[in-house]
Scaffold this active site. Structure first.
Site, PDB file in Angstrom:
ATOM      1  N   ASP A 165      48.312   5.007 -14.701  1.00  0.00           N
ATOM      2  CA  ASP A 165      46.851   4.892 -15.127  1.00  0.00           C
ATOM      3  C   ASP A 165      46.904   5.479 -16.758  1.00  0.00           C
ATOM      4  O   ASP A 165      47.279   6.687 -16.976  1.00  0.00           O
ATOM      5  CB  ASP A 165      46.118   5.998 -14.295  1.00  0.00           C
ATOM      6  CG  ASP A 165      44.651   5.996 -14.711  1.00  0.00           C
ATOM      7  OD1 ASP A 165      44.518   5.220 -15.806  1.00  0.00           O
ATOM      8  OD2 ASP A 165      43.957   6.594 -13.963  1.00  0.00           O
ATOM      9  N   TYR A 205      40.160 -11.369 -18.670  1.00  0.00           N
ATOM     10  CA  TYR A 205      40.474 -12.255 -19.631  1.00  0.00           C
ATOM     11  C   TYR A 205      41.327 -13.588 -19.404  1.00  0.00           C
ATOM     12  O   TYR A 205      41.495 -14.385 -19.748  1.00  0.00           O
ATOM     13  CB  TYR A 205      40.862 -11.753 -21.039  1.00  0.00           C
ATOM     14  CG  TYR A 205      39.579 -11.202 -21.671  1.00  0.00           C
ATOM     15  CD1 TYR A 205      38.154 -10.991 -21.075  1.00  0.00           C
ATOM     16  CD2 TYR A 205      39.579 -10.634 -22.979  1.00  0.00           C
ATOM     17  CE1 TYR A 205      37.202 -10.405 -21.589  1.00  0.00           C
ATOM     18  CE2 TYR A 205      38.388 -10.183 -23.595  1.00  0.00           C
ATOM     19  CZ  TYR A 205      37.264 -10.096 -23.027  1.00  0.00           C
ATOM     20  OH  TYR A 205      36.252  -9.580 -23.655  1.00  0.00           O
ATOM     21  N   GLY A 216      43.712  -8.944 -17.415  1.00  0.00           N
ATOM     22  CA  GLY A 216      42.856  -8.929 -16.291  1.00  0.00           C
ATOM     23  C   GLY A 216      41.761  -9.815 -16.400  1.00  0.00           C
ATOM     24  O   GLY A 216      41.988 -11.039 -15.987  1.00  0.00           O
ATOM     25  N   VAL A 240      40.206  -1.751 -17.578  1.00  0.00           N
ATOM     26  CA  VAL A 240      40.809  -0.591 -18.268  1.00  0.00           C
ATOM     27  C   VAL A 240      39.728   0.041 -19.183  1.00  0.00           C
ATOM     28  O   VAL A 240      39.648   1.305 -19.382  1.00  0.00           O
ATOM     29  CB  VAL A 240      42.031  -0.925 -18.900  1.00  0.00           C
ATOM     30  CG1 VAL A 240      41.789  -1.763 -20.154  1.00  0.00           C
ATOM     31  CG2 VAL A 240      42.831   0.041 -19.306  1.00  0.00           C
ATOM     32  N   ASP A 241      38.773  -0.676 -19.787  1.00  0.00           N
ATOM     33  CA  ASP A 241      37.767  -0.370 -20.682  1.00  0.00           C
ATOM     34  C   ASP A 241      36.986   0.802 -19.836  1.00  0.00           C
ATOM     35  O   ASP A 241      36.516   1.899 -20.533  1.00  0.00           O
ATOM     36  CB  ASP A 241      36.988  -1.497 -21.169  1.00  0.00           C
ATOM     37  CG  ASP A 241      36.124  -1.360 -22.388  1.00  0.00           C
ATOM     38  OD1 ASP A 241      36.144  -0.187 -22.848  1.00  0.00           O
ATOM     39  OD2 ASP A 241      35.244  -2.021 -22.570  1.00  0.00           O
ATOM     40  N   ASN A 273      36.070  -5.174 -25.137  1.00  0.00           N
ATOM     41  CA  ASN A 273      35.183  -6.339 -25.501  1.00  0.00           C
ATOM     42  C   ASN A 273      34.616  -6.411 -26.638  1.00  0.00           C
ATOM     43  O   ASN A 273      34.310  -5.450 -27.299  1.00  0.00           O
ATOM     44  CB  ASN A 273      34.575  -6.900 -24.372  1.00  0.00           C
ATOM     45  CG  ASN A 273      33.380  -5.982 -24.088  1.00  0.00           C
ATOM     46  OD1 ASN A 273      32.390  -5.829 -24.909  1.00  0.00           O
ATOM     47  ND2 ASN A 273      33.443  -5.645 -23.016  1.00  0.00           N
ATOM     48  N   SER A 302      44.176  -8.278 -22.020  1.00  0.00           N
ATOM     49  CA  SER A 302      43.923  -9.839 -21.748  1.00  0.00           C
ATOM     50  C   SER A 302      44.232 -10.311 -20.245  1.00  0.00           C
ATOM     51  O   SER A 302      44.164 -11.285 -20.024  1.00  0.00           O
ATOM     52  CB  SER A 302      44.320 -10.623 -22.834  1.00  0.00           C
ATOM     53  OG  SER A 302      43.485 -10.679 -23.983  1.00  0.00           O
TER      54      SER A 302
HETATM   55  P1  ADP Z   1      41.231  -7.667 -20.250  1.00  0.00           P
HETATM   56  O1  ADP Z   1      39.528  -8.062 -20.168  1.00  0.00           O
HETATM   57  O2  ADP Z   1      41.827  -7.582 -21.754  1.00  0.00           O
HETATM   58  O3  ADP Z   1      41.906  -8.626 -19.342  1.00  0.00           O
HETATM   59  P2  ADP Z   1      41.253  -5.681 -18.112  1.00  0.00           P
HETATM   60  O4  ADP Z   1      40.648  -4.134 -18.151  1.00  0.00           O
HETATM   61  O5  ADP Z   1      40.464  -6.578 -17.098  1.00  0.00           O
HETATM   62  O6  ADP Z   1      41.141  -6.277 -19.685  1.00  0.00           O
HETATM   63  O7  ADP Z   1      42.681  -5.935 -17.611  1.00  0.00           O
HETATM   64  C1  ADP Z   1      43.914  -5.284 -18.564  1.00  0.00           C
HETATM   65  C2  ADP Z   1      44.974  -5.059 -17.695  1.00  0.00           C
HETATM   66  O8  ADP Z   1      44.626  -3.473 -17.428  1.00  0.00           O
HETATM   67  C3  ADP Z   1      45.185  -5.544 -16.326  1.00  0.00           C
HETATM   68  O9  ADP Z   1      46.511  -5.633 -16.011  1.00  0.00           O
HETATM   69  C4  ADP Z   1      44.623  -4.332 -15.206  1.00  0.00           C
HETATM   70  O10 ADP Z   1      45.334  -4.368 -14.187  1.00  0.00           O
HETATM   71  C5  ADP Z   1      45.106  -3.165 -16.190  1.00  0.00           C
HETATM   72  N1  ADP Z   1      44.330  -1.975 -16.029  1.00  0.00           N
HETATM   73  C6  ADP Z   1      43.139  -1.521 -15.462  1.00  0.00           C
HETATM   74  N2  ADP Z   1      42.854  -0.406 -15.128  1.00  0.00           N
HETATM   75  C7  ADP Z   1      43.764   0.510 -15.844  1.00  0.00           C
HETATM   76  C8  ADP Z   1      44.396   1.589 -16.058  1.00  0.00           C
HETATM   77  N3  ADP Z   1      43.536   2.738 -15.767  1.00  0.00           N
HETATM   78  N4  ADP Z   1      45.432   1.969 -16.730  1.00  0.00           N
HETATM   79  C9  ADP Z   1      46.355   1.059 -17.053  1.00  0.00           C
HETATM   80  N5  ADP Z   1      45.910  -0.186 -16.717  1.00  0.00           N
HETATM   81  C10 ADP Z   1      44.813  -0.728 -16.316  1.00  0.00           C
END
Ligand code: ADP
Length: 191
Positions: free
Chosen positions: A28, A143, A141, A51-52, A42, A139
Site C-alpha cells: 500500500d 483508466y 486501474g 489510489v487517489d 485525475n 493508469s
Molecule cells: P488510474 O485511474 O490512474 O488507473 P487507479 O487508482 O484506478 O488509477 O489504479 C492505479 C493502480 O493503483 C492500480 O493498479 C491499483 O490496483 C493501484 N492501487 C490502488 N490502491 C493502491 C494503494 N493503496 N497503493 C498502491 N497501489 C494502489
C-alpha cells in the site's frame, strides 16, 4: 546503460541502474516512508477512487486543501503533467499528483502521455531535491491501461531519468496486487 547487482529483498527486488536504485514492492503506497509518493490523480485534483482516494483518506484534509489552491491558480491538470503538495498526515513528506492517460485503443498518444506522467513527476522530485520517490502503477486501474504495456514504460522512463544528474537516488514502484507486481518484475528483468 549500466545495470548491475540484482538482489532479492525480503519484500521485493531491487536493481541498480546508473548507480541509482529501482525497487519493486508489493503493498500500500500510503504507508511508504519516502520523500514523496506519487498519486495517480485525475485532472480535477479533487480526489477520486483507487489510489487517489486511499492517499487522501490516509493523508487527511490538508492535501485536498492544497490541491484546491493549485486548482484555483492553474485550473485542471492535463494528463502527463504533475504538481506537488505536502504529505499531510502521511509519512511521506510530499505527494506528487500526476494524471495518467485514459486508455482508449493505443492510438491516442497514451504511451507517450504515460511516460510523461512518470517523467514530469520525477522532474518535480528533482526540483525539490528529493532522494526517494514511490510510484503506484499509474493508469492501470480505472483508466484501463494494459499492465503489460504500462510496466515497461514505467521502468524505462525511470531508467532514462537516471541518466541525468539529479537528487533522486531511489525510485520505487509499489504494486497493490500480484499481477501488477509480476508485470513490473518482468519489465525490470529485461533491462
Ligand atoms: P488510474 O485511474 O490512474 O488507473 P487507479 O487508482 O484506478 O488509477 O489504479 C492505479 C493502480 O493503483 C492500480 O493498479 C491499483 O490496483 C493501484 N492501487 C490502488 N490502491 C493502491 C494503494 N493503496 N497503493 C498502491 N497501489 C494502489
Amino acid at each position: 546503460m549500466s545495470s548491475t547487482s540484482e538482489k532479492s529483498e525480503p519484500s521485493g527486488i531491487s536493481k541498480s541502474v546508473e548507480g541509482k536504485t529501482i525497487r519493486l514492492l508489493r503493498g500500500d503506497i500510503t504507508r511508504e516512508e519516502v520523500d514523496a509518493i506519487v498519486n495517480a490523480a485525475n485532472s480535477t485534483l479533487m480526489g477520486g477512487g483507487g489510489v487517489d482516494g486511499a492517499i487522501h483518506r490516509a493523508g487527511g484534509p490538508q492535501i485536498l486543501e492544497e490541491c484546491k489552491q493549485i486548482r484555483a491558480m492553474q485550473g485542471q491538470l492535463p494528463a502527463g503533467q504533475a504538481v506537488i503538495t505536502g504529505g499531510g498526515n502521511l509519512k511521506a513528506q510530499y505527494v506528487i499528483h500526476t494524471v495518467g492517460p485514459i486508455w482508449r485503443d493505443g492510438s491516442c498518444n497514451e504511451e507517450e502521455t504515460l511516460a510523461s506522467a512518470y517523467r514530469e513527476s520525477l522532474k518535480l522530485a528533482a526540483q525539490y531535491e528529493l532522494k526517494t520517490v514511490s510510484f503506484p502503477s499509474i493508469s492501470t486501474g480505472a483508466y484501463g491501461f494494459p499492465l503489460s504495456k504500462a510496466a515497461p514504460i514505467a521502468i524505462s522512463t525511470a531508467c532514462e531519468f537516471f541518466k541525468e544528474q539529479s537528487s533522486v537516488e531511489e525510485v520505487r514502484f509499489v504494486l497493490f496486487d500480484a499481477f501488477a507486481y509480476n508485470e513490473f518484475e518482468t519489465a525490470l528483468n529485461v533491462l
